[in-house]
Design a protein around this motif. Structure first.
Motif, PDB file in Angstrom:
ATOM      1  N   ILE A 465       0.938  -1.012  -0.169  1.00 51.21           N
ATOM      2  CA  ILE A 465       0.095   0.010   0.086  1.00 51.21           C
ATOM      3  C   ILE A 465       0.962   1.279  -0.116  1.00 51.21           C
ATOM      4  CG2 ILE A 465      -1.663   1.406   1.277  1.00 51.21           C
ATOM      5  CD1 ILE A 465      -2.699  -1.323   2.259  1.00 51.21           C
ATOM      6  N   VAL A 466       1.897   1.389   0.850  1.00 51.24           N
ATOM      7  CA  VAL A 466       3.034   2.459   1.140  1.00 51.24           C
ATOM      8  C   VAL A 466       3.568   2.665  -0.436  1.00 51.24           C
ATOM      9  CG1 VAL A 466       4.791   3.279   2.243  1.00 51.24           C
ATOM     10  CG2 VAL A 466       2.807   2.162   3.450  1.00 51.24           C
ATOM     11  N   ALA A 467       4.387   1.531  -0.804  1.00 53.22           N
ATOM     12  CA  ALA A 467       5.093   1.667  -2.049  1.00 53.22           C
ATOM     13  C   ALA A 467       4.339   2.008  -3.380  1.00 53.22           C
ATOM     14  CB  ALA A 467       5.830   0.573  -2.058  1.00 53.22           C
ATOM     15  N   ALA A 468       3.108   1.283  -3.172  1.00 56.41           N
ATOM     16  CA  ALA A 468       2.397   1.378  -4.757  1.00 56.41           C
ATOM     17  C   ALA A 468       1.662   3.075  -4.765  1.00 56.41           C
ATOM     18  CB  ALA A 468       1.225   0.466  -4.579  1.00 56.41           C
ATOM     19  N   ALA A 469       1.381   3.544  -3.523  1.00 55.51           N
ATOM     20  CA  ALA A 469       0.912   4.774  -3.465  1.00 55.51           C
ATOM     21  C   ALA A 469       2.102   5.880  -3.786  1.00 55.51           C
ATOM     22  CB  ALA A 469       0.391   5.207  -2.217  1.00 55.51           C
ATOM     23  N   TRP A 470       3.213   5.654  -3.176  1.00 55.66           N
ATOM     24  CA  TRP A 470       4.440   6.334  -3.484  1.00 55.66           C
ATOM     25  C   TRP A 470       4.740   6.292  -5.114  1.00 55.66           C
ATOM     26  CZ3 TRP A 470       9.370   5.908  -0.215  1.00 55.66           C
ATOM     27  CH2 TRP A 470      10.473   6.921  -0.628  1.00 55.66           C
ATOM     28  N   THR A 471       4.919   4.941  -5.591  1.00 57.33           N
ATOM     29  CA  THR A 471       5.291   4.919  -6.758  1.00 57.33           C
ATOM     30  C   THR A 471       4.146   5.363  -7.874  1.00 57.33           C
ATOM     31  OG1 THR A 471       6.395   3.061  -6.183  1.00 57.33           O
ATOM     32  CG2 THR A 471       6.157   3.105  -8.646  1.00 57.33           C
ATOM     33  N   ALA A 472       3.186   5.321  -7.619  1.00 65.74           N
ATOM     34  CA  ALA A 472       2.103   5.708  -8.621  1.00 65.74           C
ATOM     35  C   ALA A 472       2.328   7.334  -8.639  1.00 65.74           C
ATOM     36  CB  ALA A 472       0.811   5.265  -8.203  1.00 65.74           C
ATOM     37  N   ARG A 473       2.558   7.850  -7.774  1.00 71.40           N
ATOM     38  CA  ARG A 473       2.682   9.479  -7.564  1.00 71.40           C
ATOM     39  C   ARG A 473       4.003   9.848  -8.469  1.00 71.40           C
ATOM     40  NH1 ARG A 473      -0.367  13.866  -6.464  1.00 71.40           N
ATOM     41  NH2 ARG A 473       0.941  15.809  -5.898  1.00 71.40           N
ATOM     42  N   VAL A 474       5.136   9.101  -8.395  1.00 68.55           N
ATOM     43  CA  VAL A 474       6.501   9.624  -9.178  1.00 68.55           C
ATOM     44  C   VAL A 474       6.567   8.939 -10.412  1.00 68.55           C
ATOM     45  CG1 VAL A 474       7.525  10.233  -6.845  1.00 68.55           C
ATOM     46  CG2 VAL A 474       7.771   7.888  -7.738  1.00 68.55           C
ATOM     47  N   HIS A 475       6.322   7.380 -10.489  1.00 71.18           N
ATOM     48  CA  HIS A 475       6.476   6.773 -11.779  1.00 71.18           C
ATOM     49  C   HIS A 475       5.607   5.486 -11.893  1.00 71.18           C
ATOM     50  CE1 HIS A 475       8.527   5.148 -15.280  1.00 71.18           C
ATOM     51  NE2 HIS A 475       9.166   6.284 -15.236  1.00 71.18           N
ATOM     52  N   GLN A 476       4.504   5.739 -12.607  1.00 74.17           N
ATOM     53  CA  GLN A 476       3.562   4.992 -12.371  1.00 74.17           C
ATOM     54  C   GLN A 476       3.844   3.495 -12.835  1.00 74.17           C
ATOM     55  OE1 GLN A 476      -0.355   6.235 -13.395  1.00 74.17           O
ATOM     56  NE2 GLN A 476      -1.523   4.833 -12.480  1.00 74.17           N
ATOM     57  N   SER A 477       4.502   3.661 -13.932  1.00 78.39           N
ATOM     58  CA  SER A 477       4.828   2.251 -14.897  1.00 78.39           C
ATOM     59  C   SER A 477       5.515   1.227 -13.875  1.00 78.39           C
ATOM     60  CB  SER A 477       5.848   2.779 -15.991  1.00 78.39           C
ATOM     61  OG  SER A 477       6.931   3.486 -15.815  1.00 78.39           O
ATOM     62  N   PHE A 478       6.273   1.582 -12.860  1.00 77.12           N
ATOM     63  CA  PHE A 478       6.770   0.739 -12.094  1.00 77.12           C
ATOM     64  C   PHE A 478       6.195   0.118 -11.028  1.00 77.12           C
ATOM     65  CE2 PHE A 478      11.228   2.971 -12.721  1.00 77.12           C
ATOM     66  CZ  PHE A 478      11.340   2.278 -14.073  1.00 77.12           C
ATOM     67  N   THR A 479       4.629   0.360 -10.977  1.00 76.98           N
ATOM     68  CA  THR A 479       3.831   0.162  -9.674  1.00 76.98           C
ATOM     69  C   THR A 479       3.915  -1.352  -9.450  1.00 76.98           C
ATOM     70  OG1 THR A 479       2.739   2.355 -10.061  1.00 76.98           O
ATOM     71  CG2 THR A 479       1.650   0.597  -8.628  1.00 76.98           C
ATOM     72  N   ALA A 480       3.480  -2.054 -10.537  1.00 77.10           N
ATOM     73  CA  ALA A 480       3.228  -3.284 -10.452  1.00 77.10           C
ATOM     74  C   ALA A 480       4.526  -4.121  -9.993  1.00 77.10           C
ATOM     75  CB  ALA A 480       2.687  -4.055 -11.617  1.00 77.10           C
ATOM     76  N   THR A 481       5.394  -3.883 -10.573  1.00 78.51           N
ATOM     77  CA  THR A 481       6.825  -4.393 -10.387  1.00 78.51           C
ATOM     78  C   THR A 481       7.288  -4.467  -8.856  1.00 78.51           C
ATOM     79  OG1 THR A 481       7.511  -4.403 -12.577  1.00 78.51           O
ATOM     80  CG2 THR A 481       9.402  -4.847 -10.938  1.00 78.51           C
ATOM     81  N   ILE A 482       7.214  -3.122  -8.224  1.00 81.30           N
ATOM     82  CA  ILE A 482       7.467  -2.507  -7.049  1.00 81.30           C
ATOM     83  C   ILE A 482       6.539  -3.219  -6.039  1.00 81.30           C
ATOM     84  CG2 ILE A 482       7.731  -0.587  -5.484  1.00 81.30           C
ATOM     85  CD1 ILE A 482       8.978   1.128  -7.628  1.00 81.30           C
ATOM     86  N   SER A 483       5.311  -3.296  -6.287  1.00 80.92           N
ATOM     87  CA  SER A 483       4.363  -4.141  -5.439  1.00 80.92           C
ATOM     88  C   SER A 483       4.677  -5.322  -5.181  1.00 80.92           C
ATOM     89  CB  SER A 483       2.883  -3.833  -5.940  1.00 80.92           C
ATOM     90  OG  SER A 483       2.477  -2.384  -6.151  1.00 80.92           O
ATOM     91  N   LEU A 484       4.894  -6.050  -6.250  1.00 84.64           N
ATOM     92  CA  LEU A 484       5.340  -7.591  -5.855  1.00 84.64           C
ATOM     93  C   LEU A 484       6.768  -7.734  -5.175  1.00 84.64           C
ATOM     94  CD1 LEU A 484       4.685  -9.218  -9.499  1.00 84.64           C
ATOM     95  CD2 LEU A 484       3.445  -9.444  -7.278  1.00 84.64           C
ATOM     96  N   LEU A 485       7.667  -6.801  -5.417  1.00 90.20           N
ATOM     97  CA  LEU A 485       8.865  -6.843  -4.903  1.00 90.20           C
ATOM     98  C   LEU A 485       8.812  -6.548  -3.331  1.00 90.20           C
ATOM     99  CD1 LEU A 485      11.941  -7.315  -4.992  1.00 90.20           C
ATOM    100  CD2 LEU A 485      12.219  -5.007  -5.670  1.00 90.20           C
TER     101      LEU A 485
END
Length: 551
Positions: A465-485
């Protein structure tokens, strides 16, 4: 007169010669006796000499006439006396000691139970240990090489440089922050479960449902194909989690009582978390290097394959760290239950990292796999249907998994830690103890492993939840990968910290099965078994087969 004196002189000479012959014969007999004594003394048989000396002393004190022992009649400079005195170092018993030995009956001490097995020096599962060490050497080499390739890509002016710089800017901060957050959550969950087990058991069950559902809904809200796929997986897991929480509601009370009782010895070992600190610190460093290696894989051949290999290596390494912590805590608590010892946590940790590391490596490979396959087989047997072939196959698979479970289960780590057994033998012996004490239904329905697993899910979902919201704010294309990691990182970090309550409960069951009459155990398990056998306790058994197939 001269003629009369000569026979007298001759008679005296004859008497002197006879006397001399008799003295020589007595000296020869004494010599033979002393040689025999020397041989006896060399063998440790000193009782005769001691008795002779004691008798002599007693007779001197009483003023009676006794024959002096041959040993005492020897001249102090006699070579035999010097040889005898130098050949033995056994002290001569005093008269009082001899009188005590002569009056008290001789007895053989009763042999005490041997505890040498608690300090076994043999390495367990050496083949698994060798494979893990080879894997670690290869993993360190690969990570180092990929970090070098990543640095090389940054220094070169190319498309790879721009891609790697973008990843460093929009990828690394979220992952590192999630690692620190997961460590904090890991200790928070462990502390809360130790302090309030009765509250935390239902809280963890329902929190994992709500947090995983929230993470899935958040990912779907980004409306990207990749995030939608990951979000659906989270929602599906949340549904299964909710059904499981409803199904095990009746087990929560007993699980809380076992946790309360099993965690009592932890307060006696204030340094029991020190191995956890070290494991989490090493895991954080290794994951940081691992993330840099993932970036470097983009500048090498077959990046997807390299990343999959890195993920598998990370999972095995983190699982070994968790089981090393599990074995450390298990030895500390098991020795407390079995021998009443307050052993050194540091020594137990060193033993887990050396002697028992092979068993930790083998168990890290097989226990998660066996548990997952058992869950799948049981889920298939819960389904009702008309396809006889499908359910007969499911029945066969479940029987196979039950047989395999006897040779590899998580309860084995207690006997691995306490007695230094191999993983397979410890699994067999532990399950045999459960069957002998008729506590298999209680152990089979235990929720501790599920609670620790769902705690990791909670931490992973919070990190998502924290990383997905942060990533969607700065670079949304990385959201799925970062969420899994970050989910994997949060889960693994929390599981390492939850090794403490998991090991305590394991020791509680296994040590009870080994000695149910130990004063450190109450009647919690015994009453549970009696209630199950008498049918007075409503128990939701772990699913085996549909009822119409059990006949």
């Amino acid at each position: 007169m001269g003629a009369a004196a000569e026979p007298v002189v001759e008679r005296e000479r004859e008497e002197e010669e006879v006397r001399e012959r008799n003295e020589k014969r007595e000296e020869e007999m004494e010599m033979e006796t002393e040689v025999v004594k020397v041989k006896d003394l060399e063998k440790g048989e000193v009782g005769l000499e001691g008795e002779e000396k004691v008798v002599h002393d007693n007779n001197v004190n009483n003023g009676e006439e006794f024959q002096i022992s041959m040993m005492q009649r020897l001249n102090p400079t006699n070579p035999l006396r010097v040889l005898v005195q130098n050949s033995t170092r056994v002290d001569t018993p005093s008269p009082s000691q001899f009188s005590q030995h002569s009056t008290q009956p001789r007895f053989t001490p009763t042999p005490q139970p041997s505890i040498t097995t608690l300090n076994s020096r043999a390495y367990t599962n050496k083949i698994s240990l060798f494979l893990f060490l080879v894997h670690m050497v290869a993993a360190i080499g690969l990570v180092g090489f990929l970090i070098y390739k990543g640095v090389q890509g940054i220094l070169q002016a190319s498309d790879i440089k721009r891609k790697e710089m973008k990843i460093l800017k929009f990828y690394i901060p979220q992952v590192e922050a999630s690692s620190l957050l997961s460590i904090t959550l890991a200790f928070a969950w462990q502390k809360a479960l130790r302090e309030w087990p009765k509250i935390m058991v239902p809280f963890i069950l329902w929190s994992s449902f709500l947090l995983s559902l929230s993470a899935g809904i958040l990912l779907i809200c980004f409306q990207k194909p990749s995030t939608d796929g990951v979000g659906v997986c989270f929602i599906a897991f949340a549904i299964g989690n909710g059904l499981y929480a409803c199904w095990v509601t009746q087990r929560m009370g007993f699980c809380s009582r076992v946790l309360i009782k099993a965690l009592e010895p932890v307060s006696k070992f204030p340094d029991i978390n020190h191995p956890i600190y070290l494991m989490l610190g090493v895991a954080f460093i290794w994951m940081s290097l691992w993330i840099l290696a993932v970036i470097g894989a983009l500048n090498f051949y077959l990046p997807p394959l390299i990343i999959i290999l890195l993920v598998l290596s990370l999972a095995w390494t983190a699982e070994v760290m968790r089981n090393v912590a599990n074995i450390t805590v298990s030895r500390v608590i098991a020795l407390y239950y079995l021998r009443g010892m307050q052993s050194s946590t540091q020594f137990c940790f060193q033993r887990a990292l050396t002697k028992n590391l092979g068993s930790a490596c083998l168990g890290s490979l097989f226990v998660p796999t066996i548990e997952a396959l058992r869950i799948v087989a049981r889920a298939l047997n819960l389904l009702e249907g008309e396809d006889e072939f499908m359910f007969s196959c499911a029945h066969c698979c479940l029987n196979v998994m039950q047989s395999i479970f006897r040779y590899g289960n998580g309860w084995a780590f207690v006997q691995i830690a306490a007695y230094g057994k191999g993983f397979v033998r410890a699994s067999q012996d532990t399950w045999g103890l459960f069957e002998r004490q008729e506590i298999v239904p209680v152990v089979d329905a235990d929720m501790t492993s599920s609670i620790c697993f769902l705690t990791g899910v909670c931490s992973g979902s919070i990190c998502v939840i924290v990383a997905a919201a942060w990533t969607a704010r700065v670079h949304q294309s990385f959201t799925a990968t970062i969420s899994l990691l970050v989910f994997i990182i949060g889960y693994l970090m929390t599981r390492i910290a939850m090794a403490v309550p998991h090991a305590c409960v394991g020791c509680y069951y296994v040590c009870y099965a080994e000695n149910p009459d130990n004063r450190l155990f109450d009647k919690t398990i015994k009453d549970r078994v009696h209630m199950i056998q008498s049918g007075r306790d409503v128990v939701v058994p772990t699913p085996r087969l549909p009822r119409r197939y059990t006949t």
